[in-house]
Write a protein that holds these residues in place. Structure first.
Motif, mmCIF file in Angstrom:
data_model
loop_
_atom_site.group_PDB
_atom_site.id
_atom_site.type_symbol
_atom_site.label_atom_id
_atom_site.label_comp_id
_atom_site.label_asym_id
_atom_site.label_seq_id
_atom_site.Cartn_x
_atom_site.Cartn_y
_atom_site.Cartn_z
ATOM 1 N N ASP A 253 -7.289 -4.608 -4.105
ATOM 2 C CA ASP A 253 -6.625 -5.384 -3.058
ATOM 3 C C ASP A 253 -7.263 -6.763 -3.010
ATOM 4 O OD1 ASP A 253 -5.842 -6.555 -0.577
ATOM 5 O OD2 ASP A 253 -5.232 -4.572 0.104
ATOM 6 N N GLU B 105 -2.838 -5.082 -5.331
ATOM 7 C CA GLU B 105 -2.127 -5.646 -4.178
ATOM 8 C C GLU B 105 -2.451 -7.129 -4.066
ATOM 9 O OE1 GLU B 105 -1.799 -3.527 -0.474
ATOM 10 O OE2 GLU B 105 -2.628 -1.718 -1.394
ATOM 11 N N THR C 152 0.836 -1.206 0.000
ATOM 12 C CA THR C 152 0.000 0.000 0.000
ATOM 13 C C THR C 152 0.871 1.256 0.000
ATOM 14 O OG1 THR C 152 -1.734 -1.195 1.186
ATOM 15 C CG2 THR C 152 -1.886 1.193 1.184
ATOM 16 N N SER D 201 -5.846 0.863 1.259
ATOM 17 C CA SER D 201 -6.264 -0.437 0.754
ATOM 18 C C SER D 201 -7.780 -0.547 0.702
ATOM 19 C CB SER D 201 -5.718 -1.545 1.647
ATOM 20 O OG SER D 201 -4.481 -1.944 1.165
HETATM 21 MG MG MG Z 1 -2.006 -3.233 1.651
#
Ligand code: MG
Ligand code: ADP
Length: 171
Positions: free
Chosen positions: A90, A118, A51, A71
């Motif tokens: 994410d 992510e 992040t 996130s």
């Molecule tokens: Mg993260």
């Protein structure tokens, strides 16, 4: 400059950062270089700095308030506007490929955007133009960030370091 655009543009390279702020600096330099459409896969354990790096990249792409970049744990996808559209995905909570289909990734990938993902290791396929950032915790505040382009030859998404803002590498 600590993270030169020449080094960042190489087909792969490793960088060490010694604080979260340095990781943001690295991301910012990277964000200045990249152009949509591009997928950035961020890989690494919880707390590695995915992040944090994403924040830096967003700032480099022109997002003014880095605090906006967090996130998207509950909505899965956040959207920001910089000099291009930015999606922040994410996949921490993603368990199956079926879920992957349901979050609307295909739609955003059709957009002319930088898509940062992510937990990129959970994506079972790779895009032609993508940048993989693998972050490992070396202990304390030290992180190793390995950047690699999936298709360095064909990428048309990064400017040559010498070309400043107007010319893009393309074919
Ligand atoms: Mg993260
Ligand atoms: P992830 O998204 O990978 O779970 P975060 O970016 O949310 O990780 O968190 C990384 C944590 O590690 C933050 O608390 C950050 O302040 C800390 N940190 C310490 N050193 C670094 C570094 N060199 N780079 C990135 N984050 C660091």
């Amino acid at each position: 400059m600590k993270f030169s655009s020449e080094k960042l543009s190489e087909s792969s390279g490793e960088f060490i950062t010694k604080s979260a702020e340095e990781t943001i600096d690295l991301g910012r330099e990277l964000g200045r270089l990249i152009e949509p459409p591009l997928v950035v896969l961020l890989c690494g354990e919880l707390g590695a700095g995915k992040t944090t790096l994403t924040k830096g990249i967003a700032v480099g792409l022109g997002v003014e308030n880095r605090n906006q970049v967090n996130s998207p744990t509950f909505v899965l996808i956040n959207e920001y506007q910089g000099r291009c559209k930015i999606y922040h995905v994410d996949l921490y909570r993603l368990d199956t490929l079926k879920d992957l289909a349901s979050i609307g990734l295909e739609d955003i990938l059709r957009d002319d955007a930088v898509v940062m993902i992510e937990w990129g290791e959970k994506v079972p396929f790779i895009w032609e133009n993508s940048l993989i950032a693998e972050i490992s915790d070396l202990g304390g505040d030290e992180r190793k960030i390995k950047l690699s382009w999936t298709n360095h030859e064909k990428r048309s998404v990064i400017r040559r370091p010498s070309a400043e803002t107007k010319t893009e590498v393309g074919q």
